[in-house]
Scaffold this active site. Structure first.
Site, PDB file in Angstrom:
ATOM      1  N   GLU A  36       2.525   0.562   0.986  1.00 56.55           N
ATOM      2  CA  GLU A  36       2.476   2.008   0.882  1.00 56.55           C
ATOM      3  C   GLU A  36       2.935   2.327  -0.547  1.00 56.55           C
ATOM      4  O   GLU A  36       4.011   1.862  -0.940  1.00 56.55           O
ATOM      5  CB  GLU A  36       3.486   2.553   1.888  1.00 56.55           C
ATOM      6  CG  GLU A  36       3.199   3.910   2.386  1.00 56.55           C
ATOM      7  CD  GLU A  36       4.262   4.337   3.408  1.00 56.55           C
ATOM      8  OE1 GLU A  36       4.811   3.488   4.136  1.00 56.55           O
ATOM      9  OE2 GLU A  36       4.539   5.539   3.432  1.00 56.55           O
ATOM     10  N   ARG A 262      10.688 -10.718   8.897  1.00 57.60           N
ATOM     11  CA  ARG A 262      10.823 -10.181   7.555  1.00 57.60           C
ATOM     12  C   ARG A 262      11.935 -10.909   6.816  1.00 57.60           C
ATOM     13  O   ARG A 262      12.781 -11.561   7.425  1.00 57.60           O
ATOM     14  CB  ARG A 262      11.095  -8.678   7.593  1.00 57.60           C
ATOM     15  CG  ARG A 262      12.373  -8.287   8.319  1.00 57.60           C
ATOM     16  CD  ARG A 262      12.522  -6.783   8.420  1.00 57.60           C
ATOM     17  NE  ARG A 262      12.915  -6.189   7.166  1.00 57.60           N
ATOM     18  CZ  ARG A 262      12.191  -5.297   6.499  1.00 57.60           C
ATOM     19  NH1 ARG A 262      11.028  -4.891   6.956  1.00 57.60           N
ATOM     20  NH2 ARG A 262      12.621  -4.783   5.374  1.00 57.60           N
ATOM     21  N   LYS A 272      12.248   0.130   0.469  1.00 54.25           N
ATOM     22  CA  LYS A 272      11.912   0.995  -0.667  1.00 54.25           C
ATOM     23  C   LYS A 272      12.673   2.311  -0.583  1.00 54.25           C
ATOM     24  O   LYS A 272      13.127   2.839  -1.587  1.00 54.25           O
ATOM     25  CB  LYS A 272      10.415   1.269  -0.683  1.00 54.25           C
ATOM     26  CG  LYS A 272       9.610   0.114  -1.230  1.00 54.25           C
ATOM     27  CD  LYS A 272       8.133   0.463  -1.236  1.00 54.25           C
ATOM     28  CE  LYS A 272       7.507   0.092   0.066  1.00 54.25           C
ATOM     29  NZ  LYS A 272       6.223   0.623   0.363  1.00 54.25           N
TER      30      LYS A 272
END
Ligand code: ATP
Ligand code: MG
Length: 568
Positions: A36, A262, A272
């Protein structure tokens, strides 16, 4: 297919791929990396990038870079450019096709209408908060929206109105009609479209309705003929929706989603959103602050693409969530720089020594290797003169028997040069040391100290041939290991994460470095003997001294220091 076994062709995902390729011999293997564009990439993304692009390489397929640009409020073209730059820097340019989810906005819209026509989606006029409340919990079933049973015709008309900007933001949304009692909360009539009046960086003012991630992602995968859609474990539940959407809009191509764990890294934040808070609150100097776990920060710190790829390979691909030791990341760059970085001497916290038995003009050129085990790197010239800088903590006025460096009455060896003996200290009227008066034994070039009990070697620089430099020493930004789920992470900042030192390096070496930085804008790597691995910083361009970032210490000192704190 590549036959050497490595982490990428010998893990649970590659075993699934092998199985699929055996079944469908004509399958063209295709992955994607879907960031994104709402921030800079971090080391967690690198794990996913390496996995997707390395698999594409191994299976002679492709990996798309697809910007998941479905929320224009948070996105920015500067993030798109930074992401492209980082992926190219990692070396995956060749394997990348660039796409944007926004390319498919018209197709998403048509598929949404298809769902409405099948009675599988409806326009809801509950507010965001009401939708959330009606959704229920794991223990409590959801409640149907009062707008759930609108006719297909009415839904088509209302959805068009949404598209034409006839509803205010937040006043309507399109929801899938699935099951408000589903054990999987994501399946309780998820929102597929919302209204956002905001100019989009790609489609400008064309749209005011934007698809949600779950709707856009699976259809984008299907359009791009992705075969294996790899994502992190938190998307496990979303897979139900992923498959439901593709089944009901009936796409010709059906990608499959697989999840892996992850990356969580000690003392680091990999989100982020949270990293952006550090930038906005000016806790760091920017996304590329060398303390940030972003790829741009790590690049500035001195990490190389190969060290990051080596780290990502070594942590492996599994379904177990775990916390990776920071020392593993540091090892990857230390191991590389140990072989490649030029070695030289630098003084970070100087104190002078005065070699009283040398002539005032004593000046000697010493030719020393740039690397003790790599002759190919060649040699360098350093100057030996009467007054030298040594490191302040390499001398002690009051000492105990354990102290093995320079002390009054004892000998020590100067790296690549002579044995010296400290005789006296000269101080100013405030009792500050001006210099340490030493004798120098000129018969000892390359010989061992006479005092076998004190075999230490210290580094030095000629005062006459010194050039000013700033050294930026880094520690982790946070002082606790696990920050993964912490929202109050700002309470755990490490006040020592950046310490700057003003010191010196050899003038001739400095001049060469300066010229290279100014002419070619390149980064140079060094091992400053006994101190650590450093690289030149871009800020040097604006100063009349050199600036070095400490990439990593020579040994795993951060871990050692922390073990001490824990044990005490
Ligand atoms: P962030 O919280 O940092 O924004 P994200 O998952 O929202 O992470 P995206 O830009 O959507 O960020 O991520 C792109 C891809 O990178 C996704 O496939 C995601 O699963 C993967 N990814 C993100 N963080 C990690 C991580 N820590 N470890 C491995 N993969 C990750
Ligand atoms: Mg995301």
């Amino acid at each position: 297919m590549n036959t050497t076994i490595n982490e990428y062709n010998n893990n649970f995902i590659s075993h699934i791929i092998d199985h699929d390729l055996k079944k469908q011999k004509k399958m063209f293997f295709h992955t994607r990396f879907p960031p994104e564009p709402n921030g800079y990439l971090h080391i967690g993304h690198a794990k996913s990038i390496c996995l997707n692009f390395e698999l594409a390489k191994i299976y002679q397929g492709k990996c798309n870079l697809r910007f998941d640009d479905t929320n224009p409020i948070k996105e920015n073209i500067k993030y798109i450019n930074a992401i492209k730059y980082d992926i190219t820097w990692l070396g995956y340019q060749k394997y990348q096709n660039i796409h944007y989810a926004s390319e498919y906005f018209e197709i998403f819209y048509q598929y949404a209408k298809k769902l409405i026509k099948k009675g599988l989606a409806y326009v809801d006029e509950l507010t965001k908060e009401e939708i959330h409340k009606y959704r229920g919990t794991l223990k409590k079933p959801g409640i149907n929206s009062p707008y759930r049973n609108r006719s297909i015709e009415e839904n088509i008309t209302l959805f068009k109105k949404m598209k034409n900007g006839e509803f205010a933001e937040g006043k309507a949304s399109l929801r899938a009609k699935i099951n408000m009692n589903s054990a999987c909360i994501i399946m309780r009539d998820p929102v597929l479209y919302r209204i956002i009046f905001c100019q989009h960086h790609q489609t400008k003012k064309k749209w005011c309705i934007y698809p949600m991630y779950d709707f856009a992602h699976c259809i984008s995968d299907a359009i791009e003929k992705i075969t294996h859609s790899l994502c992190t474990l938190e998307f496990q539940d979303n897979k139900n929706l992923y498959n439901w959407i593709l089944k009901n809009i009936n796409t010709p191509h059906r990608p499959k989603q697989y999840e892996f764990s992850r990356l969580n890294l000690e003392y680091s934040i990999l989100s982020k959103r949270k990293l952006k808070i550090l930038v906005e609150k000016k806790i760091v100097s920017g996304w590329d602050d060398p303390r940030m776990p972003t790829l741009s920060g790590m690049r500035r710190r001195g990490y190389t693409p190969s060290s990051i790829k080596e780290f990502c390979k070594n942590i492996g691909i599994t379904k177990q969530n775990n916390l990776i030791e920071l020392s593993m990341l540091e090892y990857s760059i230390r191991n590389e720089l140990n072989k490649t970085a030029i070695r030289t001497m630098a003084i970070l916290d100087p104190i002078k020594i005065y070699l009283y038995n040398l002539n005032e003009n004593h000046e000697e050129v010493l030719i020393i290797p740039k690397h003790p085990y790599n002759d190919k790197l060649g040699t360098q010239k350093i100057f030996f003169t009467k007054i030298l800088y040594i490191e302040r903590n390499d001398f002690q006025e009051k000492y105990n028997n354990q102290y093995k460096k320079l002390k009054i009455g004892c000998e020590i060896r100067l790296r690549y040069a002579y044995i010296i003996k400290a005789e006296k200290i000269k101080k100013d009227k405030n009792e500050n040391i001006i210099y340490i008066i030493c004798s120098c034994n000129l018969k000892t070039l390359g010989k061992k100290p006479i005092d076998k009990k004190n075999p230490s070697v210290i580094h030095w620089i000629s005062v006459k041939y010194s050039f000013p430099a700033q050294f930026r020493l880094y520690e982790p930004l946070f002082n606790i290991k696990s920050l993964d789920k912490k929202e109050d992470f700002l309470l755990n900042l490490n006040s020592q994460s950046l310490v700057t030192k003003k010191g010196f390096i050899e003038k001739n070496i400095a001049k060469k470095i300066h010229k290279k930085i100014i002419q070619n804008n390149i980064k140079l790597f060094f091992q400053f003997e006994r101190i650590g691995y450093f690289c030149t910083d871009i800020d040097t361009l604006q100063r009349n001294y050199l600036i070095f970032n400490r990439t990593v210490s020579l040994r795993d000192t951060w871990n050692e220091k922390n073990k001490k704190i824990i044990n005490n």
